[in-house]
Scaffold this active site. Structure first.
Site, PDB file in Angstrom:
ATOM      1  N   GLN A   1      -5.772  -5.571 -10.715  1.00  0.00           N
ATOM      2  CA  GLN A   1      -4.393  -6.046 -10.558  1.00  0.00           C
ATOM      3  C   GLN A   1      -4.231  -7.499 -10.980  1.00  0.00           C
ATOM      4  O   GLN A   1      -3.113  -7.995 -11.065  1.00  0.00           O
ATOM      5  CB  GLN A   1      -3.938  -5.889  -9.095  1.00  0.00           C
ATOM      6  CG  GLN A   1      -3.750  -4.447  -8.635  1.00  0.00           C
ATOM      7  CD  GLN A   1      -2.587  -3.760  -9.314  1.00  0.00           C
ATOM      8  OE1 GLN A   1      -1.733  -4.388  -9.956  1.00  0.00           O
ATOM      9  NE2 GLN A   1      -2.542  -2.443  -9.201  1.00  0.00           N
TER      10      GLN A   1
ATOM     11  N   ASN B   1      -3.203  -4.869  -4.469  1.00  0.00           N
ATOM     12  CA  ASN B   1      -2.254  -4.010  -5.167  1.00  0.00           C
ATOM     13  C   ASN B   1      -1.014  -3.678  -4.352  1.00  0.00           C
ATOM     14  O   ASN B   1      -0.030  -3.211  -4.893  1.00  0.00           O
ATOM     15  CB  ASN B   1      -2.961  -2.710  -5.586  1.00  0.00           C
ATOM     16  CG  ASN B   1      -3.713  -2.073  -4.436  1.00  0.00           C
ATOM     17  OD1 ASN B   1      -4.510  -2.728  -3.756  1.00  0.00           O
ATOM     18  ND2 ASN B   1      -3.466  -0.806  -4.193  1.00  0.00           N
TER      19      ASN B   1
ATOM     20  N   CYS C   1      -1.495   5.268  -6.356  1.00  0.00           N
ATOM     21  CA  CYS C   1      -2.807   5.909  -6.341  1.00  0.00           C
ATOM     22  C   CYS C   1      -3.031   6.701  -5.061  1.00  0.00           C
ATOM     23  O   CYS C   1      -3.663   7.722  -5.068  1.00  0.00           O
ATOM     24  CB  CYS C   1      -3.920   4.883  -6.461  1.00  0.00           C
ATOM     25  SG  CYS C   1      -4.119   4.214  -8.097  1.00  0.00           S
TER      26      CYS C   1
ATOM     27  N   SER D   1      -8.877  -2.632 -15.976  1.00  0.00           N
ATOM     28  CA  SER D   1      -8.360  -1.341 -16.403  1.00  0.00           C
ATOM     29  C   SER D   1      -7.307  -1.578 -17.469  1.00  0.00           C
ATOM     30  O   SER D   1      -6.475  -2.483 -17.333  1.00  0.00           O
ATOM     31  CB  SER D   1      -7.739  -0.636 -15.194  1.00  0.00           C
ATOM     32  OG  SER D   1      -7.007   0.480 -15.625  1.00  0.00           O
ATOM     33  N   ALA D   2      -7.339  -0.770 -18.527  1.00  0.00           N
ATOM     34  CA  ALA D   2      -6.419  -1.017 -19.645  1.00  0.00           C
ATOM     35  C   ALA D   2      -4.966  -0.708 -19.298  1.00  0.00           C
ATOM     36  O   ALA D   2      -4.053  -1.435 -19.689  1.00  0.00           O
ATOM     37  CB  ALA D   2      -6.857  -0.192 -20.863  1.00  0.00           C
TER      38      ALA D   2
END
Lengths: 383, 401
Positions: free
Chosen positions: A181, A151, A326, A201-202
């Site tokens: 990612q 990421n 994050c 992950s959406a």
């Protein structure tokens, strides 16, 4: 001024197609999928369709798809749930060198349950050190976790090669792949990757926040649950399902998968445009160790910390990132940056541009120009 | 409000502290305290507050425990007790006392007899019993059911059943908690606190509030060297402090131009001291706008390079108003302890850069001289810089969380 959003590794804009399919489930179709009346049955059917779509996109059977409240939870479930379920084979866990905290932290927490946890290494070019990995693997290794795409700098890891080594050297291990990612930029297929599970992950692929999935390959028992309750998701993940979010994930993942080639082509063009701007900027350097995806353009900048560039760029409408959103507040040097020789000071001078399938070459060009303007302004001000 | 003749179970008696000492100003102080209590309790529904000669009586029908907790943060309250209100008759008092005692004992482990007494205060001297007679009457009525758990100890009780007999009401309570102490916010005057985002300045503001100052906040923002999220942190700090005073105004002054001008013209070691002198000037202007009489800072002797005696002198000399430095002789550990207790610490340690880190000198001057400061400022258009910063002030009214 139309903002130029180049922080797509943090999150992406909801696609209109996704929103349209989610809407009924936020409105009249508010049933609980566990209810026995038609409102509930329709919601359960919506989950079935989404499960089918997600399974198809990831190469899993629908029964192998476990919906979660996002990528972090999917990674936690895989690391904790597979390790705990395989204790009879051993208590040894190996995680990749640059795993996201949602993989690394649960692995480290397993130490309190008597597990031995190791991290794989990068070589000096920033590539995964496969020989080192092989030496660490053992018959009592029960989980190996390796991300597909990093990421921070967009490194694409050779997961298929990792899988071959794992089968050979750690026959009792589950290979979990954090593909958060990678989705939309690579084809994510359990079979092609040779992986046992993948997390997606959406909201990284133009879907809603708070929804993700863990897909487990056919024939492998699901992980032990980490959340207990009413027994939804076949007992692996209790809690009333986020129906609208899951519907959104299904559409988003299907779209992302269908558009991988076009996405890579347009991201590559944007990446090349921005890379040109970086190359002509004195003192700046593009960080592209080994194989990288065109979705991320990490730049080492001269002068002040990258956050100063970030705020100057935002005044010109260009949204970027330092570290990763994050854990941008974590000031230690991440392994991905340390592996390519960056110290604490240099690590703070890395600015990340990340593209989506909607990013245009014009936006990349404008961002490059803005970067030059900011660099000139900062240089002039520095006297 | 009218007082009901029956038993009121969900009362909180809040006693005043020093404000009794203030003689002629008493009414003003009482009025402020009442206002502040009402403001603090605004988020609670079903609350009534009445004044009762030297104490406030709060009737909280829905969340008495939460209301009592909230009152612990209101300055000017010396102590408070969850209480029952009854008719001032011996029978009614004794029966309320029995209930209060049952509750108090239910919350304690049964590990040997508890030293216990009943303590009566009578403001109504026409009451037919003396205080001691009523104490004995109540004790004889409430103790028998709990004989094994209580032993009378008039000098060092661990559990005291309090009875306060007034003209038309008696209050019975088994607990007396310390209040926040200090003076009601607003009774002493108004102050402007320079808020940096660190640990110290919020504690300094709290201490000024405790002594009756109402405080407006001022922070400096160096956009785009520092991002918008540092403003969010400052807002959250003020939100944490909003428990302690009714109105919370936060000013952001743009500071980039000041810092660039100082960087471009002044000797590098003097940058920080000169930043701070400019902050004092801007704060003085904000104070004028806020009708504030003093500035408050979190400075502490010798804590950082800019807080040597000489540098504090240089900085303070730029202020047009007295500067209160409540933490001046605190150790950092003492400040941290206080910050934790008042609830600002966790916000303060959020890692956000503040404007003092912009163009931070490698070797700041330790013993600055006022002459050198003034020399450096002669090359600046001080007035215009202050004027621009004041013109660019942004105001945020922060609601209590």
């Amino acid at each position: 001024m139309q903002p130029i959003y180049l922080d797509n590794a943090a999150t992406t804009r909801l696609a209109p197609e996704v929103r349209a399919e989610m809407e009924p489930w936020l409105d009249a179709e508010f049933g609980n999928p566990s209810s026995r009346h038609p409102l509930g049955v329709r919601a359960a059917e919506a989950l079935d369709r989404a499960r089918e779509r997600v399974g198809r996109a990831l190469g899993a059977r629908p029964a192998g798809v476990i919906f979660t409240a996002g990528g972090t939870e999917a990674n936690n479930l895989a690391v904790l749930g597979f390790a705990r379920g395989r204790r009879r084979h051993g208590r040894h866990v190996v995680v990749g060198p640059t795993e996201h905290p949602s993989v690394l932290e649960p692995a480290l927490a397993l130490r309190e349950e008597g597990f031995e946890v190791e991290r794989a290494r990068l070589d000096e070019t920033g590539r995964l050190d496969l020989d080192d990995l092989e030496r660490r693997l053992r018959p009592d290794t029960v989980v190996v976790a390796q991300m597909l795409v990093n990421n921070e700098i967009g490194t694409l890891y050779p997961v298929a090669a990792v899988a071959r080594i794992v089968r050979r050297a750690a026959p009792n291990a589950v290979l979990h792949v954090d593909a958060v990612q990678g989705a939309g930029k690579e084809v994510i297929s359990l079979a092609e990757l040779g992986a046992d599970s993948v997390a997606v992950s959406a909201h990284k692929i133009h879907g809603p926040k708070g929804t993700g999935a863990l897909a487990v390959r056919d024939g492998l028992a699901p992980p032990k649950p980490v959340i207990f309750g009413g027994g939804q998701e076949r007992g692996v993940r209790s809690g009333t399902e986020n129906v609208a979010g899951i519907v959104g994930l299904g559409v988003a993942l299907e779209l992302a998968d269908a558009r991988v080639d076009a996405t890579v082509a347009s991201m590559s063009a944007a990446h090349a445009e921005l890379a040109r701007a970086v190359e002509s900027l004195p003192g700046a350097r593009l960080l592209t160790p080994g194989d990288t995806v065109p979705a991320i353009c990490a730049v080492l900048l001269p002068g002040p910390p990258a956050e100063v560039y970030l705020h100057h760029l935002e005044t010109r409408g260009v949204m970027t990132s330092v570290g990763s959103a994050c854990h941008a507040k974590d000031l230690a040097v991440s392994p991905a940056l340390a592996a390519i020789g960056l110290g604490e000071r240099e690590a703070r001078q890395v600015l990340r541009f990340s593209f989506s399938r909607d990013t245009t070459v014009e936006e990349a060009r404008a961002a490059g120009e803005a970067l030059h303007e900011v660099a000139r302004a900062l240089e002039a001000r520095a006297g | 409000m009218t007082v009901s003749s029956g038993v009121e179970a969900d009362l909180i008696v809040a006693r005043y502290g020093e404000i009794w000492l203030k003689g002629k100003n008493r009414h003003e102080f009482e009025r402020k305290l009442l206002d502040n209590v009402r403001a603090a309790l605004r988020p609670f529904s079903g609350v009534e507050v009445r004044r009762d000669y030297g104490q406030l009586v709060v009737h909280a029908s829905r969340r008495p425990a939460a209301v009592a907790q909230r009152l612990e943060d209101v300055f000017g309250i010396a102590s408070l007790s969850p209480a029952r209100g009854v008719e001032p008759r011996a029978e009614a008092i004794a029966s309320a006392a029995a209930q209060a005692l049952d509750e108090a004992l239910a919350n304690r482990p049964d590990d040997g007899p508890i030293p216990f007494r009943v303590e009566v205060r009578r403001s109504d001297k026409t009451f037919p019993m003396t205080s001691m007679e009523l104490e004995i009457f109540v004790a004889e009525r409430v103790m028998p059911p709990h004989a094994s758990r209580l032993k009378v100890d008039l000098t060092r009780p661990e559990l005291t059943l309090g009875v306060n007999v007034r003209l038309d009401r008696a209050y019975v309570f088994a607990e007396r908690r310390p209040g926040a102490g200090g003076l009601p916010v607003g009774t002493i005057g108004r102050a402007v606190c320079l808020l940096s985002g660190g640990i110290d300045s919020p504690v300094a503001a709290w201490m000024a509030m405790k002594r009756g100052c109402s405080v407006a906040f001022l922070s400096f923002h160096s956009y785009p060297y520092i991002g918008e999220s540092s403003k969010r942190k400052l807002t959250n700090l003020v939100r944490a402090l909003a428990r302690y005073q009714p109105r919370n105004r936060l000013y952001f002054a743009p500071f980039t131009a000041v810092q660039e001008a100082i960087r471009d013209t002044a000797p590098e070691p003097y940058r920080t001291v000169l930043y701070r002198r400019m902050m004092q000037r801007i704060a003085t202007r904000v104070a004028r706008r806020e009708k504030a009489g003093v500035l408050v800072t979190g400075e502490s002797l010798g804590q950082v390079a800019s807080q040597t005696m000489e540098n504090l002198t240089c900085i303070g000399a730029a202020s047009g108003l007295p500067v209160l430095r409540p933490l001046i002789c605190f150790d950092k550990t003492e400040t941290i302890e206080r910050a934790r207790a008042i609830g600002t610490y966790d916000v303060s340690i959020q890692p956000e850069p503040d404007c003092c880190t912009v163009f931070q000198p490698a070797r700041p001057v330790i013993r600055g001289s006022l002459e050198r400061c003034e020399e450096a400022e002669a090359r600046l258009d001080v007035e215009a810089l202050v004027e621009d910063a004041v013109a660019g002030l942004e105001v945020v009214d922060v609601e209590a969380g």
